[in-house]
Motif scaffolding. Structure first.
Motif, PDB file in Angstrom:
ATOM      1  N   TYR A 113       0.838  -1.194   0.000  1.00 45.23           N
ATOM      2  CA  TYR A 113       0.000   0.000   0.000  1.00 45.23           C
ATOM      3  C   TYR A 113       0.872   1.243   0.000  1.00 45.23           C
ATOM      4  CZ  TYR A 113      -3.917  -3.016   1.119  1.00 45.23           C
ATOM      5  OH  TYR A 113      -4.868  -3.974   1.074  1.00 45.23           O
ATOM      6  N   HIS A 114       0.507   2.184  -0.824  1.00 39.28           N
ATOM      7  CA  HIS A 114       1.189   3.477  -0.863  1.00 39.28           C
ATOM      8  C   HIS A 114       0.156   4.530  -0.498  1.00 39.28           C
ATOM      9  CE1 HIS A 114       4.609   1.566  -2.742  1.00 39.28           C
ATOM     10  NE2 HIS A 114       3.809   1.016  -3.616  1.00 39.28           N
ATOM     11  N   GLY A 115       0.520   5.367   0.454  1.00 36.19           N
ATOM     12  CA  GLY A 115      -0.426   6.403   0.865  1.00 36.19           C
ATOM     13  C   GLY A 115      -1.075   6.053   2.177  1.00 36.19           C
ATOM     14  N   ARG A 116      -2.335   6.402   2.314  1.00 32.95           N
ATOM     15  CA  ARG A 116      -3.028   6.215   3.589  1.00 32.95           C
ATOM     16  C   ARG A 116      -3.460   4.766   3.775  1.00 32.95           C
ATOM     17  NH1 ARG A 116      -8.246   5.653   4.244  1.00 32.95           N
ATOM     18  NH2 ARG A 116      -9.605   5.652   2.450  1.00 32.95           N
ATOM     19  N   ASP A 117      -3.742   4.420   5.018  1.00 37.27           N
ATOM     20  CA  ASP A 117      -4.227   3.088   5.353  1.00 37.27           C
ATOM     21  C   ASP A 117      -5.667   2.960   4.863  1.00 37.27           C
ATOM     22  OD1 ASP A 117      -4.809   0.646   6.414  1.00 37.27           O
ATOM     23  OD2 ASP A 117      -4.527   1.229   8.508  1.00 37.27           O
ATOM     24  N   PRO A 118      -5.977   1.986   3.994  1.00 40.00           N
ATOM     25  CA  PRO A 118      -7.325   1.898   3.447  1.00 40.00           C
ATOM     26  C   PRO A 118      -8.375   1.466   4.469  1.00 40.00           C
ATOM     27  CG  PRO A 118      -6.031   0.043   2.730  1.00 40.00           C
ATOM     28  CD  PRO A 118      -5.098   0.968   3.452  1.00 40.00           C
ATOM     29  N   PHE A 119      -7.940   0.954   5.620  1.00 37.41           N
ATOM     30  CA  PHE A 119      -8.889   0.492   6.620  1.00 37.41           C
ATOM     31  C   PHE A 119      -9.215   1.563   7.661  1.00 37.41           C
ATOM     32  CE2 PHE A 119      -6.687  -3.290   5.036  1.00 37.41           C
ATOM     33  CZ  PHE A 119      -7.779  -3.951   4.504  1.00 37.41           C
TER      34      PHE A 119
END
Length: 139
Positions: free
Chosen positions: A49-55
């Motif tokens: 994952y790149h960027g913010r945490d999707p959860f």
């Protein structure tokens, strides 16, 4: 005797030709068991994952507090193991404390304040935020 030698030679040739086939047929072969048919040998896929945490929800992001250095009250410098630390509070609420150490301004929960750098020397404490510069005499 001649027939006996020919017969032995014939058996020898047959043995040389058939020996590799007999050796492969005698080896044990792996038979897949139905229990293990659905197991994969490859490791599980781990996405990068790149960027913010999707959860994490979008409204619950940890953000560094934004403050103007003109809103800070200076209280003095302390030494902690030969490291000078300048103490500040916010003018709007004196319970909110800030510390300047290693050229960075930290909030009370040890998060750095972005865009603020400082310097502690023998005569003064200097805070710089963009074009704004505030100098305090060292107490």
């Amino acid at each position: 005797m001649n027939k006996k030698k020919i017969f032995i030679l014939f058996l020898f040739i047959i043995g040389v030709i058939c020996l590799p086939f007999m050796k492969t047929m005698a080896q044990q072969q792996d038979v897949p068991e139905p229990v293990f048919m659905n197991f994969f040998i490859q490791p599980l896929y781990v996405p990068a994952y790149h960027g913010r945490d999707p959860f994490k929800t979008l409204d619950n992001q940890d953000r560094a507090p934004q403050i103007s250095i003109a809103e800070l009250d200076y209280h003095g410098v302390i030494l902690l193991e030969d490291t000078p630390i300048a103490l500040f509070t916010w003018r709007g609420n004196s319970t909110i404390q800030y510390t300047l150490k290693t050229r960075k301004l930290y909030s009370g929960d040890e998060r750095t304040i972005d865009g603020v750098v400082g310097d502690i020397n023998d005569s003064e404490v200097v805070l710089t935020q963009g074009d704004q510069k505030v100098t305090y005499p060292r107490k």
